[in-house]
Enzyme design. Structure first.
Site, PDB file in Angstrom:
ATOM      1  N   LYS A  91       0.836  -1.199   0.000  1.00 47.11           N
ATOM      2  CA  LYS A  91       0.000   0.000   0.000  1.00 47.11           C
ATOM      3  C   LYS A  91       0.873   1.252   0.000  1.00 47.11           C
ATOM      4  CE  LYS A  91      -3.789   1.841   2.896  1.00 47.11           C
ATOM      5  NZ  LYS A  91      -4.600   1.511   4.093  1.00 47.11           N
ATOM      6  N   SER A 104      -9.265   2.181   3.354  1.00 47.58           N
ATOM      7  CA  SER A 104      -8.306   2.863   2.509  1.00 47.58           C
ATOM      8  C   SER A 104      -7.441   1.900   1.700  1.00 47.58           C
ATOM      9  CB  SER A 104      -7.428   3.781   3.357  1.00 47.58           C
ATOM     10  OG  SER A 104      -6.630   3.069   4.264  1.00 47.58           O
ATOM     11  N   SER A 115      -9.702  -0.078   7.557  1.00 46.32           N
ATOM     12  CA  SER A 115      -9.168   0.026   6.199  1.00 46.32           C
ATOM     13  C   SER A 115      -8.638  -1.259   5.584  1.00 46.32           C
ATOM     14  CB  SER A 115      -8.059   1.082   6.155  1.00 46.32           C
ATOM     15  OG  SER A 115      -8.580   2.346   6.466  1.00 46.32           O
TER      16      SER A 115
END
Length: 466
Positions: free
Chosen positions: A80, A155, A179
C-alpha cells in the site's frame, strides 16, 4: 453490472498464495513465469480498476531472477502506498506534493519482504486513508472488480481490488478505522486487522498518540492470512503477546459468541441485519453459543473517535510544508481532509478528554472478552454504494454523515487494539459480497483464524471468476 477479473490459464491459475508456494516448490512453474503472469494480469485490469499507485515491473523481474529466501519466495504482491519502500515514492493517496523516492525500506516493508514476497509496486488508497472510499478528484476512484460502478472501499482499496481481480494472491494493507476490513468486505476477501503491536510498523504509525493503525494483508483464503502471520512472526516476534504459530485447521473448542447489529450509534440496515443473523444461525448449527449483546463502548465514542481522527488530519496539514518542501500544495487536498482538520482545530480543547475516554475503551473491551470468546457484527452497515456516494468534493458534513451510516462497526477495534477479521460469508441482494466481522480479545488472532477455517469449510465463499 460490469465484473472485471484476470483469472486465466497461466502460471498463477486460480491459486491462493499457499497453493502457489506448493506449485513453485513442486517445480510445476518457475518464479519468473509467476511474476510475468502477475504483471500481465495487472496490465489487464489496471485501467478498469484504478488500483495501482506505482508500478516497478523491472524490479520485480530482476528479483524473480534472483529471489530472496522465505516461505513466500516467488509469490507476487503489492504494498500500500503509505509505507516506505526504497526507491519508490510514498504519496499516501494524495497528489499534494511532488513524488520523491524513499531512501530506504520502512520497518513494515523490511518485515513484509523478508517473507519472500516479490513486490510489483504500490497500491492506491484514499487521501491519507481518511475516507472508506477511494475517490480522488484528480486521480480518480478505485473501483470494485465485482462491479466497476461501485467503490472498492478504502483505505486499502487498491490492494483489495487487485487481489480480488486475481492480479496477485496477497497484498499489504493497513487499518486505522477499518481500512483492511472494509475493502475485504466489499471485494469478497479475508481481511484481518491484527492486535496492536503484532507486526512491525513504520515510525510515523508507531508514534501516534493512540496507535489505532495496524498492518496486515488482504487474501482470498484463511490459510493465506494464517501463513502470512506465521511467517511474519519468524521475522518480528512481539514478546508481550502470545504467538500465533502454525494454524492450518479449525479449532475444536465451541465458542461463546456475542452478536450485535446495532453498532456504536447507528446500526445495520434491515438487509445486512438479516444476513448477520443468518450467519449467527450457522454458528449455532456448528455448535457455538450465540448471545445478543451490546457493544462495549461509551455514548461519546463516535464524537471522541472523530475528534482524534480529525487531529491526525490537522497534524498532517499543519506539517505539510515542513515534511514535503516547496512542492507541497495545500489546495490539492480534498474536502474530507480539510474538513477533518477544521473540525480538530475548532475542538482542540476537547482532545485530551476524548483521548482519555478512548483509552478507557481498551479496558472495557478486555472485560467484554472475559465474558465472550468472539464478537460477531456485520463489517459494514449497508451494501456497497456506487462511486460518488462518498465523493470527497461534497460538503464535509454530508460526507461524515454518510460515512457513519456505513462504517458503524469497525473503528472500535482500532481504538481497543484488539484483533478483528472480515470474512466474505454473505451475499447482498445485488449479488455483491457482504463481509461479516469477528472480533476477539487482545492477542487472540488464533481464535479468529481457527473460526475462520471452520466457517470457510462450512460455507465456502463466492469467487469472482465463477
Amino acid at each position: 453490472m460490469t465484473r472485471v477479473h484476470a483469472y486465466g490459464d497461466d502460471a498463477l491459475g486460480d491459486l491462493d498464495a499457499v497453493g502457489l508456494v506448493e506449485r513453485l516448490r513442486a517445480g510445476e512453474v518457475s518464479i519468473p513465469e509467476v511474476v510475468e503472469a502477475a504483471i500481465a494480469r495487472t496490465e489487464q485490469v489496471a485501467g478498469d480498476l484504478g488500483a495501482v499507485a506505482h508500478a516497478d515491473f523491472a524490479r520485480a523481474r530482476r528479483t524473480a531472477r534472483d529471489p530472496h529466501g522465505g516461505y513466500f519466495a516467488g509469490v507476487p504482491t503489492y504494498l500500500k502506498d503509505n509505507v516506505d519502500v526504497a526507491g519508490w515514492p510514498t504519496m499516501s493517496g494524495t497528489d499534494a506534493w511532488a513524488p520523491r523516492a524513499a531512501k530506504k525500506d520502512g520497518d513494515l516493508a523490511r518485515m513484509y519482504l523478508a517473507t519472500g514476497l516479490i513486490p510489483l509496486g504500490k497500491t492506491r488508497l484514499s487521501e491519507y486513508g481518511f475516507s472508506p472510499s477511494c475517490e480522488h478528484p484528480r486521480l480518480g476512484p478505485v473501483r470494485s472488480p465485482w462491479d466497476t460502478a461501485r467503490t472498492a472501499g478504502a483505505s486499502s482499496a487498491g490492494s483489495a481490488a487487485l487481489v480480488a481481480a486475481g492480479a496477485v494472491p496477497i497484498a499489504h494493507g493497513n487499518d486505522g478505522g477499518g481500512s483492511i476490513r472494509i475493502p475485504a468486505s466489499i471485494n469478497g476477501l479475508v481481511g484481518l486487522k491484527p492486535t496492536r503491536g503484532r507486526l512491525a510498523q513504520d515510525a510515523v504509525i508507531r508514534q501516534q498518540p493512540i496507535a489505532i493503525v495496524a498492518d496486515g494483508v488482504l487474501t482470498r483464503s484463511v490459510r493465506d492470512t494464517a501463513a502470512f502471520l506465521r511467517e511474519a512472526e519468524q521475522v518480528f516476534r512481539p514478546l508481550q503477546m502470545p504467538p500465533i504459530g502454525d494454524l492450518t485447521r479449525p479449532g475444536r473448542k465451541r465458542l461463546r459468541i456475542a452478536l450485535n447489529t446495532t453498532g456504536v450509534e447507528r446500526g445495520a440496515d434491515a438487509e445486512v441485519t438479516a444476513l448477520t443473523e443468518e450467519v449467527a444461525r450457522l454458528l449455532e448449527d456448528l455448535g457455538h453459543t450465540v448471545v445478543e449483546a451490546e457493544a462495549p463502548v461509551p455514548a461519546t465514542f463516535r464524537e471522541d473517535f472523530l475528534l482524534y481522527w480529525a487531529s491526525l488530519a490537522l497534524a498532517l496539514l499543519s506539517g505539510g510544508r515542513r515534511l514535503h518542501g516547496r512542492s507541497w500544495v495545500r489546495a490539492h487536498h480534498d474536502n474530507l481532509t480539510e474538513g477533518l482538520a477544521s473540525h480538530a482545530k475548532r475542538h482542540l480543547h476537547r482532545l485530551p478528554g476524548a483521548m482519555i475516554r478512548l483509552r478507557r475503551s481498551t479496558r472495557e473491551a478486555a472485560l467484554f472478552f472475559e465474558r465472550y470468546d468472539v464478537a460477531l457484527t456485520p463489517t459494514l452497515a449497508h451494501p456497497t454504494p456506487a462511486i460518488g456516494y462518498l465523493d470527497p468534493t461534497q460538503d464535509y458534513a454530508a460526507i461524515v454523515e454518510k460515512l457513519y451510516d456505513w462504517v458503524a462497526f469497525t473503528p472500535l477495534y482500532n481504538v481497543t487494539g484488539t484483533p478483528a477479521v472480515s470474512l466474505p460469508l454473505a451475499t447482498a441482494s445485488n449479488g455483491l459480497p457482504q463481509g461479516m466481522m469477528f472480533g476477539a480479545g487482545w492477542g487472540r488472532e488464533a481464535v479468529l483464524l481457527e473460526l475462520g477455517y471452520e466457517l470457510e469449510q462450512a460455507r465456502p465463499w463466492a469467487r469472482i471468476q465463477d
